[in-house]
Design a protein around this motif. Structure first.
Motif, PDB file in Angstrom:
ATOM      1  N   ALA A 290      11.857  -3.025  28.714  1.00 29.26           N
ATOM      2  CA  ALA A 290      10.941  -2.476  27.713  1.00 29.26           C
ATOM      3  C   ALA A 290       9.919  -1.590  28.405  1.00 29.26           C
ATOM      4  O   ALA A 290       9.357  -1.969  29.442  1.00 29.26           O
ATOM      5  CB  ALA A 290      10.237  -3.601  26.952  1.00 29.26           C
TER       6      ALA A 290
ATOM      7  N   VAL B 293      13.051  -0.408  23.902  1.00 32.53           N
ATOM      8  CA  VAL B 293      13.720  -1.576  24.481  1.00 32.53           C
ATOM      9  C   VAL B 293      15.181  -1.209  24.722  1.00 32.53           C
ATOM     10  O   VAL B 293      15.902  -0.865  23.786  1.00 32.53           O
ATOM     11  CB  VAL B 293      13.624  -2.807  23.560  1.00 32.53           C
ATOM     12  CG1 VAL B 293      14.385  -3.976  24.173  1.00 32.53           C
ATOM     13  CG2 VAL B 293      12.166  -3.194  23.340  1.00 32.53           C
TER      14      VAL B 293
ATOM     15  N   VAL C 191      10.481   0.625  19.050  1.00 33.00           N
ATOM     16  CA  VAL C 191       9.779  -0.454  18.358  1.00 33.00           C
ATOM     17  C   VAL C 191       8.417   0.108  17.960  1.00 33.00           C
ATOM     18  O   VAL C 191       7.560   0.361  18.812  1.00 33.00           O
ATOM     19  CB  VAL C 191       9.614  -1.690  19.255  1.00 33.00           C
ATOM     20  CG1 VAL C 191       8.903  -2.810  18.500  1.00 33.00           C
ATOM     21  CG2 VAL C 191      10.978  -2.173  19.750  1.00 33.00           C
TER      22      VAL C 191
ATOM     23  N   ASN D 113      14.773 -12.725  23.741  1.00 35.16           N
ATOM     24  CA  ASN D 113      14.814 -11.748  22.649  1.00 35.16           C
ATOM     25  C   ASN D 113      13.452 -11.548  21.988  1.00 35.16           C
ATOM     26  O   ASN D 113      13.352 -10.819  21.010  1.00 35.16           O
ATOM     27  CB  ASN D 113      15.825 -12.174  21.576  1.00 35.16           C
ATOM     28  CG  ASN D 113      17.255 -12.115  22.079  1.00 35.16           C
ATOM     29  OD1 ASN D 113      17.703 -13.019  22.778  1.00 35.16           O
ATOM     30  ND2 ASN D 113      17.961 -11.054  21.752  1.00 35.16           N
TER      31      ASN D 113
ATOM     32  N   TRP E 106       7.699  -9.470  18.361  1.00 36.45           N
ATOM     33  CA  TRP E 106       8.920  -8.847  17.858  1.00 36.45           C
ATOM     34  C   TRP E 106      10.145  -9.631  18.283  1.00 36.45           C
ATOM     35  O   TRP E 106      10.194 -10.182  19.380  1.00 36.45           O
ATOM     36  CB  TRP E 106       9.053  -7.426  18.399  1.00 36.45           C
ATOM     37  CG  TRP E 106       7.845  -6.569  18.227  1.00 36.45           C
ATOM     38  CD1 TRP E 106       6.739  -6.538  19.042  1.00 36.45           C
ATOM     39  CD2 TRP E 106       7.591  -5.625  17.172  1.00 36.45           C
ATOM     40  NE1 TRP E 106       5.833  -5.629  18.565  1.00 36.45           N
ATOM     41  CE2 TRP E 106       6.320  -5.053  17.421  1.00 36.45           C
ATOM     42  CE3 TRP E 106       8.332  -5.208  16.064  1.00 36.45           C
ATOM     43  CZ2 TRP E 106       5.775  -4.086  16.589  1.00 36.45           C
ATOM     44  CZ3 TRP E 106       7.779  -4.244  15.236  1.00 36.45           C
ATOM     45  CH2 TRP E 106       6.514  -3.691  15.499  1.00 36.45           C
TER      46      TRP E 106
ATOM     47  N   ILE F 253      13.927  -8.946  19.184  1.00 33.01           N
ATOM     48  CA  ILE F 253      14.808  -7.838  19.552  1.00 33.01           C
ATOM     49  C   ILE F 253      16.261  -8.298  19.410  1.00 33.01           C
ATOM     50  O   ILE F 253      16.664  -9.288  20.030  1.00 33.01           O
ATOM     51  CB  ILE F 253      14.541  -7.374  20.998  1.00 33.01           C
ATOM     52  CG1 ILE F 253      13.055  -7.024  21.176  1.00 33.01           C
ATOM     53  CG2 ILE F 253      15.426  -6.184  21.341  1.00 33.01           C
ATOM     54  CD1 ILE F 253      12.550  -5.924  20.283  1.00 33.01           C
TER      55      ILE F 253
END
Length: 472
Positions: free
Chosen positions: A48, A61, A77, A95, A109, A111
């Motif tokens: 990221a 990401v 994002v 994640n 978040w 992912i």
């Protein structure tokens, strides 16, 4: 005649090597925000990077395997209304990532493992409690869903991400801007540095400063601090003459440093990345083109210089891979992700060994992805060391785990404001609803792609038939 004895260390010959060009990540517009964070976060699954974005803040990401040139339309994002200042991956769920922004909010978040078709705009949860920009994030090393944030309002807030609640708020300990915050290995103490030049050791659950040292480094420029495996504090800062300096301190006796060394006269803040398994600290200065690394031991002078990795390009930021993401069969003991102006380049630190068998002395058991405590247990006063895993057979990431958020008494915590969609008790959990919506959108988009490809194949087959008929 006396002979100088060379200090014995298995890390004395560690060397750094930049990855090949095809292993870099090209065409990434790295953020130009003037903030002393690393701008990059990495784990065994994803990379990221905070990037330039118009009309708000964003980060990209990428799956680690997606090297090469990054499409300019690659999904970002996005959700913050001002530049993103810091990002940090959850150590217990590969994640989940948190982002802090100039817009005073922290967002968490989820992912997906697949590449999304469009920008990710809906966080699992938005944490609102700071009155000024939030520039520091740090997940708890052993407790599930516990996240620390520090802002320009001189306040440290510790959140339970699983419920969206504030666990602790430390709002009267720092009279000025906080420069860095670091947990110790079991998450019972914090080391903080502040613009008032004071290094503090804080017990967050008792809400008190356990120990402090004024002017650990006498310069006015920002100072950084990290806990070492032995319980000491390693710091980087500046002298009164603006020379960069490193120090090692014993929290039980802050009067005199264990070690204090002057470095050079560069302006860049030294970001320390500490590896507790090898007790090596890597110093990466923003704007420098080198990484210096030192071994911390119990023998004088306690901080031993090992070597310097140098390159031509200065670094805009740096990501540090957790130990479980390294290639153990190549004796790799650290991996950095160096940010240039338009790309990200992996740098691999290796101990030269002839054998490619697993080296037990280089890879002791290391913290794994399983938390040792729940948030409520930690808040109640329990402490636990990280749950360790062996790297003998390499690290295999666990299956995708979804972070579920359950709001408690949402109307008592924060009244709904503006056009933002409020959440009632009858709603499904936000993470579940978000996942269903995302999956439906992905399925629809994939079907459209398949349909378009089938039409393209039909057209090509017709052209082929016409060409064959023409030649006949």
């Amino acid at each position: 005649m006396s002979r100088r004895v060379v200090r014995q260390s298995k890390f004395r010959h560690v060397f750094g090597q930049a990855a090949k060009a095809d292993q870099s990540y090209e065409d990434i517009r790295v953020s130009k925000v003037t903030w002393d964070s690393s701008f990059c976060a990495v784990n065994p699954k994803f990379l990221a990077i905070i990037v330039e974005a118009g009309g708000g803040g964003a980060f990209i990401v990428l799956p680690l395997a997606k090297t090469g040139r990054v499409d300019k339309n690659y999904p970002l994002v996005t959700g913050h209304t001002a530049p993103v200042l810091d990002i940090d991956w959850c150590p217990h769920n590969d994640n989940v990532i948190a982002s802090a922004s100039d817009d005073t909010t922290v967002m968490v978040w989820q992912i997906p493992d697949y590449t999304p078709m469009r920008n990710i705009t809906e966080p699992i949860i938005t944490l609102e409690g700071h009155s000024k920009r939030v520039g520091i994030l740090c997940w708890h090393p052993t407790a599930r869903n516990v996240l620390l944030s520090a802002g320009g309002d001189n306040v440290i807030i510790i959140w339970n991400v699983g419920t969206g609640e504030v666990l602790l708020s430390l709002d009267d300990m720092h009279p000025d801007v906080i420069h860095s915050v670091c947990w110790n290995s079991n998450g019972s103490l914090l080391a903080t540095t502040c613009k008032d030049k004071t290094l503090r050791i804080i017990d967050p659950r008792k809400g008190q400063v356990v120990a402090e040292r004024f002017a650990a480094h006498e310069g006015m420029r920002p100072m950084r601090a990290v806990f070492t495996r032995q319980g000491h504090i390693f710091t980087t800062g500046f002298t009164r003459m603006s020379q960069r300096e490193l120090g090692l301190w014993d929290p039980n006796n802050f009067e005199e440093p264990v070690a204090l060394q002057e470095m050079d006269t560069s302006n860049g803040v030294l970001l320390p990345f500490y590896d507790p398994d090898s007790s090596i600290v890597y110093l990466c200065g923003k704007g420098d083109s080198s990484i210096r690394y030192f071994e911390i031991t119990d023998e004088p002078p306690f901080v031993h210089y090992l070597n310097t990795f140098s390159s031509k390009e200065p670094q805009r930021g740096m990501g540090f891979m957790p130990k479980r993401g390294l290639e153990v069969n190549k004796c790799e003991i650290a991996r950095f992700y160096k940010l240039h102006e338009r790309k990200c380049e992996p740098i691999i630190m290796t101990v030269p060994r002839k054998s490619d068998l697993f080296q037990d002395d280089l890879y002791p058991d290391t913290p794994g992805p399983e938390p040792a405590l729940e948030a409520d247990e930690w808040l109640a006063g329990q402490d636990a060391e990280p749950v360790l895993i062996s790297l003998r057979d390499g690290y295999i990431p666990p299956k995708h785990r979804e972070l579920r958020v359950t709001k408690r008494n949402i109307l008592d915590v924060r009244p709904p404001s503006g056009p933002r969609r409020s959440q009632s008790a009858s709603d499904a959990p936000l993470s579940q609803q978000h996942t269903l919506e995302t999956l439906l959108e992905e399925i629809k988009a994939l079907r459209e792609q398949v349909q378009a490809q089938e039409q393209r194949i039909t057209a090509l087959e017709n052209m082929l038939c016409e060409l064959v008929d023409g030649t006949d």
